[in-house]
Design a protein around this motif. Structure first.
Motif, PDB file in Angstrom:
ATOM      1  N   CYS A  29       0.831  -1.203   0.000  1.00  0.00           N
ATOM      2  CA  CYS A  29       0.000   0.000   0.000  1.00  0.00           C
ATOM      3  C   CYS A  29       0.866   1.254   0.000  1.00  0.00           C
ATOM      4  O   CYS A  29       0.597   2.210  -0.724  1.00  0.00           O
ATOM      5  CB  CYS A  29      -0.926   0.017   1.211  1.00  0.00           C
ATOM      6  SG  CYS A  29      -2.369  -1.040   1.028  1.00  0.00           S
ATOM      7  N   LEU A  32       2.469   1.500  -3.511  1.00  0.00           N
ATOM      8  CA  LEU A  32       1.496   1.919  -4.520  1.00  0.00           C
ATOM      9  C   LEU A  32       1.091   3.378  -4.322  1.00  0.00           C
ATOM     10  O   LEU A  32       0.825   4.099  -5.288  1.00  0.00           O
ATOM     11  CB  LEU A  32       0.258   1.027  -4.463  1.00  0.00           C
ATOM     12  CG  LEU A  32       0.408  -0.392  -5.006  1.00  0.00           C
ATOM     13  CD1 LEU A  32      -0.806  -1.243  -4.631  1.00  0.00           C
ATOM     14  CD2 LEU A  32       0.590  -0.383  -6.515  1.00  0.00           C
ATOM     15  N   GLY A  33       1.046   3.802  -3.075  1.00  0.00           N
ATOM     16  CA  GLY A  33       0.645   5.168  -2.766  1.00  0.00           C
ATOM     17  C   GLY A  33       1.597   6.221  -3.310  1.00  0.00           C
ATOM     18  O   GLY A  33       1.264   7.408  -3.352  1.00  0.00           O
ATOM     19  N   PHE A  38      -2.753   6.467  -7.810  1.00  0.00           N
ATOM     20  CA  PHE A  38      -3.479   6.024  -6.626  1.00  0.00           C
ATOM     21  C   PHE A  38      -3.687   7.150  -5.614  1.00  0.00           C
ATOM     22  O   PHE A  38      -4.202   6.907  -4.526  1.00  0.00           O
ATOM     23  CB  PHE A  38      -2.734   4.867  -5.958  1.00  0.00           C
ATOM     24  CG  PHE A  38      -2.641   3.643  -6.827  1.00  0.00           C
ATOM     25  CD1 PHE A  38      -3.695   2.753  -6.922  1.00  0.00           C
ATOM     26  CD2 PHE A  38      -1.501   3.387  -7.569  1.00  0.00           C
ATOM     27  CE1 PHE A  38      -3.615   1.636  -7.737  1.00  0.00           C
ATOM     28  CE2 PHE A  38      -1.400   2.271  -8.387  1.00  0.00           C
ATOM     29  CZ  PHE A  38      -2.468   1.391  -8.470  1.00  0.00           C
ATOM     30  N   ASN A  39      -3.301   8.378  -5.981  1.00  0.00           N
ATOM     31  CA  ASN A  39      -3.515   9.514  -5.082  1.00  0.00           C
ATOM     32  C   ASN A  39      -5.007   9.695  -4.796  1.00  0.00           C
ATOM     33  O   ASN A  39      -5.833   9.642  -5.694  1.00  0.00           O
ATOM     34  CB  ASN A  39      -2.965  10.810  -5.697  1.00  0.00           C
ATOM     35  CG  ASN A  39      -1.455  10.882  -5.610  1.00  0.00           C
ATOM     36  OD1 ASN A  39      -0.838  10.116  -4.895  1.00  0.00           O
ATOM     37  ND2 ASN A  39      -0.873  11.801  -6.357  1.00  0.00           N
ATOM     38  N   LEU A  41      -6.918   7.718  -3.073  1.00  0.00           N
ATOM     39  CA  LEU A  41      -7.591   6.469  -2.709  1.00  0.00           C
ATOM     40  C   LEU A  41      -7.289   6.120  -1.260  1.00  0.00           C
ATOM     41  O   LEU A  41      -6.172   6.326  -0.784  1.00  0.00           O
ATOM     42  CB  LEU A  41      -7.139   5.325  -3.614  1.00  0.00           C
ATOM     43  CG  LEU A  41      -7.509   5.399  -5.100  1.00  0.00           C
ATOM     44  CD1 LEU A  41      -7.055   4.135  -5.816  1.00  0.00           C
ATOM     45  CD2 LEU A  41      -9.006   5.589  -5.289  1.00  0.00           C
ATOM     46  N   ASP A  45      -8.864   0.813  -0.244  1.00  0.00           N
ATOM     47  CA  ASP A  45      -9.054   0.736  -1.694  1.00  0.00           C
ATOM     48  C   ASP A  45      -7.761   0.278  -2.383  1.00  0.00           C
ATOM     49  O   ASP A  45      -7.776  -0.566  -3.273  1.00  0.00           O
ATOM     50  CB  ASP A  45      -9.491   2.094  -2.251  1.00  0.00           C
ATOM     51  CG  ASP A  45     -10.860   2.520  -1.749  1.00  0.00           C
ATOM     52  OD1 ASP A  45     -11.706   1.627  -1.545  1.00  0.00           O
ATOM     53  OD2 ASP A  45     -11.075   3.722  -1.556  1.00  0.00           O
ATOM     54  N   ILE A  46      -6.644   0.855  -1.950  1.00  0.00           N
ATOM     55  CA  ILE A  46      -5.352   0.479  -2.530  1.00  0.00           C
ATOM     56  C   ILE A  46      -5.033  -0.975  -2.210  1.00  0.00           C
ATOM     57  O   ILE A  46      -4.463  -1.702  -3.035  1.00  0.00           O
ATOM     58  CB  ILE A  46      -4.237   1.400  -2.007  1.00  0.00           C
ATOM     59  CG1 ILE A  46      -4.493   2.840  -2.434  1.00  0.00           C
ATOM     60  CG2 ILE A  46      -2.874   0.942  -2.523  1.00  0.00           C
ATOM     61  CD1 ILE A  46      -3.504   3.841  -1.876  1.00  0.00           C
ATOM     62  N   PHE A  49      -5.636  -3.949  -4.555  1.00  0.00           N
ATOM     63  CA  PHE A  49      -4.738  -4.215  -5.679  1.00  0.00           C
ATOM     64  C   PHE A  49      -3.587  -5.143  -5.288  1.00  0.00           C
ATOM     65  O   PHE A  49      -2.902  -5.677  -6.147  1.00  0.00           O
ATOM     66  CB  PHE A  49      -4.144  -2.900  -6.209  1.00  0.00           C
ATOM     67  CG  PHE A  49      -5.134  -2.033  -6.920  1.00  0.00           C
ATOM     68  CD1 PHE A  49      -5.348  -2.186  -8.276  1.00  0.00           C
ATOM     69  CD2 PHE A  49      -5.851  -1.073  -6.232  1.00  0.00           C
ATOM     70  CE1 PHE A  49      -6.269  -1.375  -8.945  1.00  0.00           C
ATOM     71  CE2 PHE A  49      -6.776  -0.258  -6.889  1.00  0.00           C
ATOM     72  CZ  PHE A  49      -6.973  -0.418  -8.244  1.00  0.00           C
ATOM     73  N   GLU A 139     -11.150  -3.865 -10.318  1.00  0.00           N
ATOM     74  CA  GLU A 139     -11.318  -2.685  -9.462  1.00  0.00           C
ATOM     75  C   GLU A 139     -11.927  -1.517 -10.242  1.00  0.00           C
ATOM     76  O   GLU A 139     -12.735  -0.762  -9.715  1.00  0.00           O
ATOM     77  CB  GLU A 139      -9.974  -2.270  -8.859  1.00  0.00           C
ATOM     78  CG  GLU A 139      -9.424  -3.274  -7.861  1.00  0.00           C
ATOM     79  CD  GLU A 139     -10.405  -3.591  -6.752  1.00  0.00           C
ATOM     80  OE1 GLU A 139     -11.087  -2.659  -6.272  1.00  0.00           O
ATOM     81  OE2 GLU A 139     -10.520  -4.772  -6.385  1.00  0.00           O
ATOM     82  N   PHE A 146     -12.033   5.914  -9.771  1.00  0.00           N
ATOM     83  CA  PHE A 146     -10.738   5.379 -10.204  1.00  0.00           C
ATOM     84  C   PHE A 146     -10.669   5.360 -11.735  1.00  0.00           C
ATOM     85  O   PHE A 146      -9.614   5.640 -12.314  1.00  0.00           O
ATOM     86  CB  PHE A 146     -10.544   3.975  -9.637  1.00  0.00           C
ATOM     87  CG  PHE A 146      -9.189   3.394  -9.923  1.00  0.00           C
ATOM     88  CD1 PHE A 146      -8.038   3.990  -9.425  1.00  0.00           C
ATOM     89  CD2 PHE A 146      -9.065   2.259 -10.696  1.00  0.00           C
ATOM     90  CE1 PHE A 146      -6.789   3.465  -9.695  1.00  0.00           C
ATOM     91  CE2 PHE A 146      -7.814   1.728 -10.970  1.00  0.00           C
ATOM     92  CZ  PHE A 146      -6.674   2.326 -10.468  1.00  0.00           C
ATOM     93  N   LYS A 149      -9.626   8.668 -12.961  1.00  0.00           N
ATOM     94  CA  LYS A 149      -8.198   8.904 -12.749  1.00  0.00           C
ATOM     95  C   LYS A 149      -7.373   8.240 -13.844  1.00  0.00           C
ATOM     96  O   LYS A 149      -6.383   8.799 -14.321  1.00  0.00           O
ATOM     97  CB  LYS A 149      -7.772   8.382 -11.371  1.00  0.00           C
ATOM     98  CG  LYS A 149      -8.277   9.211 -10.206  1.00  0.00           C
ATOM     99  CD  LYS A 149      -7.866   8.618  -8.883  1.00  0.00           C
ATOM    100  CE  LYS A 149      -6.391   8.733  -8.657  1.00  0.00           C
ATOM    101  NZ  LYS A 149      -5.948  10.120  -8.432  1.00  0.00           N
TER     102      LYS A 149
END
Length: 252
Positions: A29, A32-33, A38-39, A41, A45-46, A49, A139, A146, A149
């Protein structure tokens, strides 16, 4: 454990994939962040994935994929630099892009369900995340925000491509090189209005020249001209700019 980690752990309760321990999901997480994709989320939610993610470490010179290879997902760069390029049968190469940490690649091809049209090679030792398209599509199906995005990200790529076409078509080689140096100065986080700065070229001059649609000889000649004009000083792969404001003004 700090407050942020505590909030993240609480958010992930019930969202952790069955085959991954909580600590691994938390780590993925955080990784990915780092991507703009993924900003905004939430951690939970992240986390969804995580079941479709694997970490990939490559050494300088390694090929991630060749043109024509099937695309089953996309990559996110955590560290290092990746080159995307076209290659001809006789070994000639045209660099399409040089990507840095935080950038992703492969999404467009993944959506088209076609093989890769370029090759990807590590310009340095690098760490990436590979996100499989199956979990990504699942997702997207349940999250309109999403989806927007993703569309925004692809639109930004198109805008970037149009800017490239404009540069190659309407700007001189000198303007392209100066523009590249100014972008690198901004990317390195200096952002100064005037005064002296130094830039470390991220890769070889030949690779940068190809990215700017120049021959290596033309690129070197332009650097020499800029040096004679006292706009830059070249020291190996380090470019010293005595006055960044004067270099900007030289673009007209």
């Amino acid at each position: 454990m700090n407050h942020c980690d505590t909030v993240c752990r609480e958010a992930l309760q019930g969202a952790t994939p069955a085959d991954l321990p909580m600590t691994e999901v938390e780590r993925l997480c955080r990784l990915l962040g780092q991507a703009s994709l993924f900003n905004g989320l939430a951690c939970a939610d992240i986390a969804r994935f995580a079941r479709g993610v694997r970490e990939v470490k490559v050494a300088k010179g390694d090929i991630l994929f060749h043109r024509g290879d099937p695309c089953t997902g996309f990559h996110l760069i955590l560290s290092g630099q990746i080159k995307l390029a076209f290659t001809s049968a006789d070994g000639n190469e045209k660099v399409v892009d040089i990507l840095h940490p935080g950038k992703s690649f492969g999404e467009a091809v993944m959506f088209m369900d076609k093989p890769y049209v370029v090759m990807a090679q590590a310009l340095s030792d690098a760490t990436l995340l590979y996100i499989g398209k199956q979990v990504f599509f699942e997702e997207m199906a349940g999250d309109p925000t999403f989806c927007r995005k993703i569309i925004a990200g692809l639109a930004q790529r198109l805008h970037h491509l149009m800017a490239d076409v404009e540069s190659y078509s309407l700007r001189s080689g000198r303007e392209r090189v100066i523009g590249y140096l100014l972008r690198e100065e901004e990317r390195e986080g200096e952002g100064v209005a005037e005064g002296q700065v130094s830039i470390r070229l991220p890769t070889s001059k030949g690779t940068i020249a190809s990215r700017l649609n120049l021959t290596q000889e033309h690129f070197s000649r332009i650097l020499h001209e800029l040096t004679n004009a006292r706009l830059i000083q070249v020291e190996g792969r380090t470019i010293h700019i005595p006055d960044i404001g004067r270099l900007r003004k030289s673009l007209g």
